[in-house]
Design a protein around this motif. Sequence first.
Motif, mmCIF file in Angstrom:
data_model
loop_
_atom_site.group_PDB
_atom_site.id
_atom_site.type_symbol
_atom_site.label_atom_id
_atom_site.label_comp_id
_atom_site.label_asym_id
_atom_site.label_seq_id
_atom_site.Cartn_x
_atom_site.Cartn_y
_atom_site.Cartn_z
ATOM 1 N N PRO A 1 0.793 -1.246 -0.157
ATOM 2 C CA PRO A 1 -0.092 -0.140 -0.060
ATOM 3 C C PRO A 1 0.986 1.316 0.134
ATOM 4 C CG PRO A 1 -0.091 -1.072 2.108
ATOM 5 C CD PRO A 1 0.809 -1.718 1.282
ATOM 6 N N ALA A 2 0.298 2.473 -0.281
ATOM 7 C CA ALA A 2 0.918 3.575 -0.365
ATOM 8 C C ALA A 2 -0.106 4.793 -0.175
ATOM 9 C CB ALA A 2 1.687 3.974 -1.820
ATOM 10 N N GLY A 3 -0.156 5.062 0.969
ATOM 11 C CA GLY A 3 -1.058 6.292 1.698
ATOM 12 C C GLY A 3 -2.493 5.932 1.345
ATOM 13 N N ARG A 4 -3.174 6.592 0.415
ATOM 14 C CA ARG A 4 -4.542 6.320 0.512
ATOM 15 C C ARG A 4 -4.801 5.034 -0.300
ATOM 16 N NH1 ARG A 4 -8.513 10.392 1.353
ATOM 17 N NH2 ARG A 4 -9.700 9.019 0.234
#
Lengths: 270, 270
Positions: free
Chosen positions: A156-159
């Motif tokens: 995952p990456a932030g949002r």
Amino acid sequence: MTVTPASLTPHQVRQACREDSWTFPSTAGICDGYVQANLVILPSKYAQDFRNLCARNPVPCPLLGETKVGDPTIPARLARDCDIRTDAPLYRVYRGGKLVEEKKDIMSEWTDDSVGFLIGCSFSFEAALIGGGLVPRQIEIGRNVPMYATKVPLAPAGRFGGHMVVSMRPYPPDAIEQVRDLTRPFIATHGEPIAWGAEGAAALGINDPTGQNPDFGDPSEIREGEVPVYWGCGVTPQLSVMDSKLPEIICGHSPGHMLVLDIRDEDVCA
Amino acid sequence: MTVTPASLTPHQVRQACREDSWTFPSTAGICDGYVQANLVILPSKYAQDFRNLCARNPVPCPLLGETKVGDPTIPARLARDCDIRTDAPLYRVYRGGKLVEEKKDIMSEWTDDSVGFLIGCSFSFEAALIGGGLVPRQIEIGRNVPMYATKVPLAPAGRFGGHMVVSMRPYPPDAIEQVRDLTRPFIATHGEPIAWGAEGAAALGINDPTGQNPDFGDPSEIREGEVPVYWGCGVTPQLSVMDSKLPEIICGHSPGHMLVLDIRDEDVCA
């Protein structure tokens, strides 16, 4: 000289899209040898998360380039005189993760705060498979490639998070090493397969031994003596963005209606 | 000025290793603020596959740099006057995927055909967690970080495949967004976590709710009101190479005995 879809120049295709005179049902088989790109267009506040998503998951999300904030021009190293708002054949507009409209340009959706991302596509390595005599099944039978949602989590990456989407092409087991070798150099457009065979399908959480029931795209045919071979798929980042249900307007190309670039397949090879 | 392990310069540590006068039990807590690297040393015929493995799986396999074939010098942008054969504290030698020896230098294993790879390590982002008041549990209790083999498949690259290894640090659920924010910038050293909580553990195929039974490293303590948080781990590429059971000699650092570089944690931040 006969002008065929395969012999059009990328600039001709983009001009036709811009002038609304483009009538082909998809960009598959258009502009032989040139790279086509998936598009994702976001408000700038999500740009760093999206960039990180691609950097952390380069196999399904190979980022070829991006626009400057509010500037709809594609970087010249990818395509000259190219406007991301008008030069793909067909766009999709999403809000809250839901498709709200399909349209021929996104002039009214693009703002001073928009950023456009270009993501590699499997058409590049398919040319190499065809050149090696290993024609992908969906091309042989004139359909869209079958795609599957997997249980493999993205980093995952932030949002943004979610799971990898894969495309599937069936081959006999004894062709798999050649299939891997032919597609491996396309490191910026998904590269070699990520899994194959019954064991690979199980690892990805896919249960469709006949290839008739994909999650996206068209049904295929896995014939006797063949096994499914799976590649990372450029639908992944679009689905990840949709799953995040951003309240703002998000745009993408319509599946199969890609932006044709000036760079060639060999330019995205290692 | 008192010389403490934390205030040593990377060059002093490497010189001590080279002269065989280094006596610390690990490089954890050594040279505060400097990046430490995992090592993998391979025959050159496997170098492109290994490079591709890292390019396709950058979260668990963040490649910081590599040597030239047969030249044991680390690129100067990473460390000056640094010999990969002697400047880490302790090495491991493998053959056929099995550990055959642990030794203080690999002068006799390195050949004109060897290539050395340097891979980022989580010590970099742990400094940021400590700085944010979120001291990793294994540091608090003076142990090695617990690590787990997951069921998440790597994107394979030629000879190399296998599964992701993760490290685990427990935190209360309401600290997770801060933990993510603090570690996100360390894009070249594993970055933000890949999963957390019971749902994350299930997605990775990890069943150790107390943190007492890791596959590698030391047992930890997941206390009441805490959940496990998982990061991609630099043991992944070593395990992938071991799993491929190459018949030739392969070398790596001994876990916890890393090569200390001249670059600083902030240099590997986005």
